[in-house]
Design an enzyme around this catalytic site. Structure first.
Site, PDB file in Angstrom:
ATOM      1  N   GLU A  49       5.090  -2.426  12.538  1.00  0.00           N
ATOM      2  CA  GLU A  49       4.408  -2.980  11.363  1.00  0.00           C
ATOM      3  C   GLU A  49       5.474  -3.438  10.391  1.00  0.00           C
ATOM      4  OE1 GLU A  49       1.780  -0.621   8.906  1.00  0.00           O
ATOM      5  OE2 GLU A  49       1.186   0.377  10.740  1.00  0.00           O
ATOM      6  N   ASP A  60       0.623   2.693  -1.893  1.00  0.00           N
ATOM      7  CA  ASP A  60       1.912   3.211  -1.471  1.00  0.00           C
ATOM      8  C   ASP A  60       2.524   4.203  -2.441  1.00  0.00           C
ATOM      9  OD1 ASP A  60       2.472   2.033   1.087  1.00  0.00           O
ATOM     10  OD2 ASP A  60       2.415   0.100   0.049  1.00  0.00           O
TER      11      ASP A  60
END
Lengths: 267, 404
Positions: A49, A60
């Site tokens: 990824e 995140d």
């Protein structure tokens, strides 16, 4: 997408699971991204990824958010990442997935983004903040380009919601191992029940991420799911190392030792 | 072809026309759905609406007055200028209308912990106030740059028992505080309610905040009918995320005879990075959970913004404003830092009212607009907050700005 299908088909035949490392595109530099993709393939990763750095990554934790900030400061753009992948594509058999915020896809234009990703050699997209109610155009575009597409599925998603999300996925589904943001964890993920619930609703391979950071976590995940995604633990090591690609290769070799036989393979 | 009135939004997917929606990681979906369902139940529950109304009356101090400005009107030489006095609401700004409502919702959902983002600190103070009143624990995220500009409000929040988490990431302003609040919520969503302070974010926040703030416009409507004898020709409000403007505009959007004007922060210039005016200079894009106008670069990265007022220093705007903008129902304009500071001083001198720097943007536009109207016409400004919090920053800025 045929590449993603082929990878999972092959692994299922061999009763194996996939390791899916996450790297932040252009972190610590675009040159590192160029070096790390072959290194990850050598280390035994099946799919990588590549996170497109975004100014406001709300899913995140501090490690990936800081890596994205630094990458943007260095001037990383989607065009730069497309060129990087295009220059390596022929030399790699890895599956390559773009992890990208809808903010970026929308601004560039859904059709254009998908087309450019496909031309660069990406095999699919994960759009973690997509509104599934608005995903018709995106789904049509990835279908046309024959790319994989994954929206996130959370431990808290209801069955009705999962059915809606799965209907917008191609190639694989992305299951969050926990509630919360990306980041390393000391706890071994417990996902057996979640994976079983999801298996009843889809035949697509299941990849699990968020808080998966050690070989024993990879083992716990891949006893049930088809792939384990490791992000923050890898990005942190790359940020700390003098030789980020070398550090990534070493760490992923360790993680690969944790791969188990997924429950699905028995069926 | 029949069209629905402009007020009949959002739809069940949280869309204002094409704007709005729910662009968030799936982890938050359950909480948004729970909030939406609880809100529907609450507004159909007479006990809830009665309690909210009583609190607004006896704790917040509503209804706030509609004040005529004879001196400012005379100085301007045009339309009669009126102020909707949200500065007189408890805590000194309109933000409390929303935090009281959402704190009641949090209680109904059994969530004892509250988080919030704040720019100027007014929403943070209003949230900390509601939490103190209802015995909820409260953490407020605030950008380091804003905490410096608004140190008085930081102390007020602490006095009210809130924990202030200073955010050092990104541009260290409101957008980064919002990111951190959302990250917190990603991990605490089962026990925590996020009191979003403006008409931004994922559905149902833009609707809920608009609805709680619409008390401003409903009162204004009644007061205009009582004090003027009819509706005004124009209503002016400042727009950052756009909660005070949505609150005063919404009850008037179906009254086509009332011109509605939203005022964005024009900052230092129209150059990118020097202003905070997404409707004037931005384009549609996705930020903080919804599709609306945003200031972004060509790759979707959020652009730098600037305004002398911390509350307008935000690169996005509520999706309903984007909808009103594209439909042509509300006209949006931008007022510079200098013009806002001049209006800040002018309102103090002519009417004895020190407005918030955010609000001063609306006052500046109102003065200009009223001058072009006739004395038989009426113009209402939403005086969304008082300027005590800004006095120190204004002193610093006026020291550098030529006297108007």
């Amino acid at each position: 997408m045929s590449r993603i299908d082929d990878i999972f088909r092959q692994l299922r035949r061999e009763q194996k699971a996939a390791l899916m490392p996450f790297v932040t595109g252009g972190y610590p530099s675009l040159e590192t991204t160029r070096e790390v993709l072959p290194a990850l393939e050598r280390a035994g990763a099946s799919i990588v990824e590549i996170g497109f750095p975004f100014s406001d990554p709300i899913a995140d934790g501090p490690v990936i958010a800081a890596s994205m900030y630094e990458s943007l400061q260095r001037g990383t753009t989607p065009s730069g990442l497309f060129e990087c992948v295009a220059s390596l594509r022929e030399s790699l058999s890895l599956g390559l997935i773009a992890m990208v915020s809808e903010s970026i896809v929308w601004r560039i234009g859904t059709d254009e983004f998908v087309q450019r990703a496909a031309e660069a050699g990406f095999d699919g997209l994960i759009v973690p903040d997509m509104d599934p109610d608005d995903a018709n155009d995106l789904y049509a575009a990835v279908e046309k380009a024959d790319l994989a597409l994954s929206l996130l599925i959370a431990p808290t998603s209801s069955e009705a919601r999962i059915r809606k999300l799965v209907a917008r996925c191609r190639g694989f589904v992305y299951l969050l191992a926990r509630v919360g943001i990306t980041g390393e964890s000391d706890h071994t993920p417990e996902i057996a029940g979640q994976v079983e619930r999801l298996r009843a609703m889809t035949d697509l391979p299941i990849a699990v991420g968020f808080g998966v950071s050690r070989p024993e976590h990879v083992r716990a995940v891949t006893q049930h799911a088809d792939a384990a995604i490791v992000g923050s633990a890898l990005v942190r090591r790359m940020g700390e190392a003098d030789d980020p690609a070398g550090a990534a290769e070493t760490f992923v070799r360790e993680l690969v030792t944790g791969l188990a036989t997924p429950s699905h393979s028995a069926s | 072809m029949t069209t629905l009135p402009m007020s009949q939004v959002p739809d069940e997917r949280g869309r204002f026309g094409r704007f709005g929606g729910r662009y968030v990681p799936e982890t938050l979906f359950g909480a948004l759905e729970q909030l939406e369902a609880e809100y529907e139940r609450a507004i159909n529950d007479p006990a809830f609406t009665h309690e909210l109304h009583a609190l607004l009356q006896t704790y917040v101090g509503r209804a706030t007055p509609l004040t005529h400005c004879p001196q400012l009107t005379a100085a301007t030489g045009g339309a009669q200028i009126w102020l909707k006095r949200e500065d007189l609401a408890h805590t000194g700004a309109h933000k409390i209308n929303n935090t009281i409502g959402q704190a009641l919702l949090a209680q109904r959902m059994g969530k004892q912990r509250i988080i919030a983002e704040t720019g100027a600190g007014q929403h943070g103070v209003a949230t900390a106030t509601a939490c103190a009143r209802f015995g909820l624990s409260c953490e407020v995220y605030m950008g380091a740059e804003d905490a410096r500009r608004q140190s008085l409000n930081v102390f007020r929040m602490k006095l009210l028992g809130a924990q202030v988490n200073v955010v050092e990431t990104g541009s260290r302003t409101l957008k980064d505080a919002t990111n951190e609040a959302m990250r917190d919520w990603m991990g605490s969503v089962e026990t925590t309610h996020y009191i979003l302070g403006s008409v931004v974010g994922p559905h149902p926040f833009p609707r809920i905040v608009r609805d709680f703030q619409s008390v401003i416009g409903r009162e204004t409507r009644e007061q205009c009918l009582a004090q003027i004898g009819r509706l005004p020709e124009a209503i002016v409000a400042c727009v950052g995320g756009g909660s005070n403007a949505a609150g005063i505009f919404y009850p008037f959007v179906d009254d086509v005879g009332v011109e509605l004007i939203g005022v964005e922060a024009g900052g230092r210039s129209t150059t990118a990075g020097e202003h905070a005016a997404p409707l004037a200079h931005g384009q549609p894009g996705v930020l903080h959970g919804s599709l609306s106008y945003v200031l972004q670069d060509e790759f979707g990265q959020t652009a730098d913004v600037h305004s002398c007022s911390a509350g307008l220093d935000y690169p996005g705007v509520g999706p309903e404003h984007a909808y009103w903008h594209d439909a042509g129902r509300v006209s949006y304009t931008a007022v510079s830092d200098d013009a806002a500071l001049a209006a800040f001083r002018c309102l103090a001198e002519t009417e004895g009212l020190i407005p918030a720097l955010e609000t001063a943007h609306a006052v500046a536009e109102a003065i200009e607009r009223a001058a072009r109207m006739s004395p038989e016409q009426h113009l209402v400004v939403n005086l969304s907050g008082r300027g005590d919090k800004d006095v120190q920053e204004a002193m610093r800025l006026l020291g550098e700005t030529p006297k108007p």
